[in-house]
Design a protein around this motif. Structure first.
Motif, PDB file in Angstrom:
ATOM      1  N   SER A  59      12.026  -5.857   6.251  1.00 26.59           N
ATOM      2  CA  SER A  59      13.219  -6.663   6.534  1.00 26.59           C
ATOM      3  C   SER A  59      12.922  -8.139   6.698  1.00 26.59           C
ATOM      4  N   ASP A  60      11.654  -8.536   6.644  1.00 25.22           N
ATOM      5  CA  ASP A  60      11.304  -9.942   6.843  1.00 25.22           C
ATOM      6  C   ASP A  60      10.346 -10.397   5.746  1.00 25.22           C
ATOM      7  N   PRO A  61      10.804 -10.396   4.475  1.00 26.73           N
ATOM      8  CA  PRO A  61       9.906 -10.776   3.385  1.00 26.73           C
ATOM      9  C   PRO A  61       9.456 -12.227   3.434  1.00 26.73           C
ATOM     10  N   ALA A  62      10.259 -13.079   4.076  1.00 29.14           N
ATOM     11  CA  ALA A  62       9.860 -14.488   4.166  1.00 29.14           C
ATOM     12  C   ALA A  62       8.571 -14.630   4.973  1.00 29.14           C
ATOM     13  N   GLY A  63       8.396 -13.776   5.969  1.00 30.18           N
ATOM     14  CA  GLY A  63       7.199 -13.856   6.794  1.00 30.18           C
ATOM     15  C   GLY A  63       6.018 -13.110   6.204  1.00 30.18           C
ATOM     16  N   ASP A  64       6.285 -12.047   5.476  1.00 30.71           N
ATOM     17  CA  ASP A  64       5.204 -11.231   4.907  1.00 30.71           C
ATOM     18  C   ASP A  64       5.742 -10.496   3.688  1.00 30.71           C
ATOM     19  N   LYS A  65       5.820 -11.206   2.562  1.00 29.25           N
ATOM     20  CA  LYS A  65       6.384 -10.618   1.347  1.00 29.25           C
ATOM     21  C   LYS A  65       5.536  -9.457   0.849  1.00 29.25           C
ATOM     22  N   ALA A  66       4.221  -9.635   0.871  1.00 25.27           N
ATOM     23  CA  ALA A  66       3.333  -8.573   0.392  1.00 25.27           C
ATOM     24  C   ALA A  66       3.487  -7.313   1.241  1.00 25.27           C
ATOM     25  N   GLY A  67       3.587  -7.504   2.564  1.00 21.02           N
ATOM     26  CA  GLY A  67       3.765  -6.364   3.452  1.00 21.02           C
ATOM     27  C   GLY A  67       5.105  -5.685   3.233  1.00 21.02           C
ATOM     28  N   ALA A  68       6.145  -6.490   2.982  1.00 21.51           N
ATOM     29  CA  ALA A  68       7.475  -5.930   2.734  1.00 21.51           C
ATOM     30  C   ALA A  68       7.471  -5.084   1.464  1.00 21.51           C
ATOM     31  N   LEU A  69       6.850  -5.591   0.404  1.00 24.22           N
ATOM     32  CA  LEU A  69       6.789  -4.841  -0.848  1.00 24.22           C
ATOM     33  C   LEU A  69       5.969  -3.566  -0.693  1.00 24.22           C
ATOM     34  N   GLN A  70       4.901  -3.656   0.083  1.00 21.30           N
ATOM     35  CA  GLN A  70       4.069  -2.473   0.318  1.00 21.30           C
ATOM     36  C   GLN A  70       4.861  -1.393   1.053  1.00 21.30           C
ATOM     37  N   ALA A  71       5.652  -1.795   2.037  1.00 15.60           N
ATOM     38  CA  ALA A  71       6.467  -0.842   2.786  1.00 15.60           C
ATOM     39  C   ALA A  71       7.511  -0.187   1.884  1.00 15.60           C
ATOM     40  N   LEU A  72       8.126  -0.971   1.015  1.00 17.08           N
ATOM     41  CA  LEU A  72       9.134  -0.435   0.101  1.00 17.08           C
ATOM     42  C   LEU A  72       8.504   0.513  -0.917  1.00 17.08           C
ATOM     43  N   ASP A  73       7.336   0.158  -1.400  1.00 19.20           N
ATOM     44  CA  ASP A  73       6.640   1.030  -2.354  1.00 19.20           C
ATOM     45  C   ASP A  73       6.278   2.368  -1.711  1.00 19.20           C
ATOM     46  N   ALA A  74       5.978   2.340  -0.411  1.00 19.35           N
ATOM     47  CA  ALA A  74       5.651   3.585   0.294  1.00 19.35           C
ATOM     48  C   ALA A  74       6.851   4.515   0.321  1.00 19.35           C
ATOM     49  N   ILE A  75       8.038   3.969   0.483  1.00 19.81           N
ATOM     50  CA  ILE A  75       9.255   4.782   0.469  1.00 19.81           C
ATOM     51  C   ILE A  75       9.511   5.334  -0.921  1.00 19.81           C
ATOM     52  N   LEU A  76       9.376   4.488  -1.921  1.00 19.60           N
ATOM     53  CA  LEU A  76       9.634   4.912  -3.298  1.00 19.60           C
ATOM     54  C   LEU A  76       8.675   6.014  -3.739  1.00 19.60           C
TER      55      LEU A  76
END
Length: 219
Positions: free
Chosen positions: A98-115
Motif C-alpha cells: 500500500s506504500d509503493p512510494a516508500g518501497d516500490k520493490a517491496g510493494a511489487l514483491q508483496a503483490l507477486d506473492a499474492i499472484l
C-alpha cells in the motif's frame, strides 16, 4: 378369532419383542456412538468457529496497531511480523503493497506473492493483479500489463469492469485513441460499472474529444 389363533399371535409378538431386544443389546452401541459423534461434531465446529473469530480479531488488532505507527518503514516492519494464514496472508501482503512510494520493490514483491498463491481466493489475486499493473506502471512492459489485466477482465470475475478500464488506458498508451474511446464508451453503458467508474470513463472520453454515450440505468 379362535383361542388357538390368539395364542399363536401372542407367541409371535413375544418372539418379535425378544428378537428386537436382542438386536438392541447387540447393536444399540452403534446408536449411542452416532449420538456421541453428532454432539461431538457440533461442539468441535463451534470451537473451530470461536477459534477462527479470536484469530481474526487478533489479526485485525495487530494490523491496526501496525498502521498506527509513525514511519512507513516501521509500519512495514510491524505488518511483516504479524502472524497470518489463509486469506489473512493476502490482506497482509496487500497492506505491505500500500506504500509503493516508500518501497516500490517491496510493494511489487508483496503483490507477486499474492499472484503466485493459487490457494487464495480469486478476488484477492485480482486485486493484486490490478494493483501490480498500477504500481509497476511503465516499468512493466505494456504487453505484460495487458496479459495480466485480461485475466481479470473476463466475464464473471468480481473486478472485471475495473480491469477493462485499465485496458482502455493501455490502448491509449499504445496510441490507439479510437479503440480507447470505444472501450471507455462500453464501460459507460455497462450495467455492472459503478457510478464512479462511469463518471471517470465519461470524463476521459470528453478529454479525448469524443462524446460519452448515455449511461444505461440498472433495473
Amino acid at each position: 378369532m379362535s383361542n388357538p389363533d390368539s395364542f399363536i399371535d401372542e407367541v409371535t409378538d413375544e418372539v418379535r419383542r425378544d428378537r428386537l431386544f436382542a438386536m438392541f443389546r447387540k447393536y444399540g452401541w452403534i446408536g449411542g456412538l452416532l449420538v456421541v459423534l453428532i454432539v461431538g461434531g457440533a461442539a468441535f465446529n463451534e470451537w473451530q468457529k470461536h477459534r477462527a473469530t479470536v484469530r481474526a480479531q487478533a489479526f485485525g488488532d495487530a494490523m491496526m496497531d501496525a498502521l498506527d505507527l509513525g514511519g512507513a518503514a516501521e509500519r512495514r516492519q510491524a505488518i511483516a511480523g504479524i502472524p497470518a494464514d489463509g486469506a489473512q496472508v493476502a490482506l497482509k501482503e496487500l497492506m505491505l503493497a500500500s506504500d509503493p512510494a516508500g518501497d516500490k520493490a517491496g510493494a511489487l514483491q508483496a503483490l507477486d506473492a499474492i499472484l503466485a498463491d493459487s490457494s487464495l481466493p480469486v478476488a484477492y489475486r485480482d486485486i493484486a493483479a490490478l494493483r501490480r499493473v498500477m504500481v509497476a506502471g511503465a516499468d512493466m512492459p505494456l504487453a505484460d500489463r495487458r496479459a495480466l489485466l485480461e485475466g481479470v477482465a473476463v466475464p464473471g470475475r468480481p473486478l472485471r469492469v475495473l480491469a477493462q478500464e485499465q485496458l482502455a488506458y493501455l490502448l491509449l498508451e499504445d496510441g490507439k485513441k479510437d479503440e480507447a474511446i470505444a472501450a471507455l464508451s462500453a464501460l459507460v453503458v455497462d450495467q455492472e460499472s459503478p457510478s464512479g467508474l462511469k463518471a471517470r470513463a465519461g470524463q476521459a472520453i470528453t478529454a479525448l474529444g469524443g462524446t460519452p454515450p448515455e449511461a444505461v440505468k440498472a433495473g
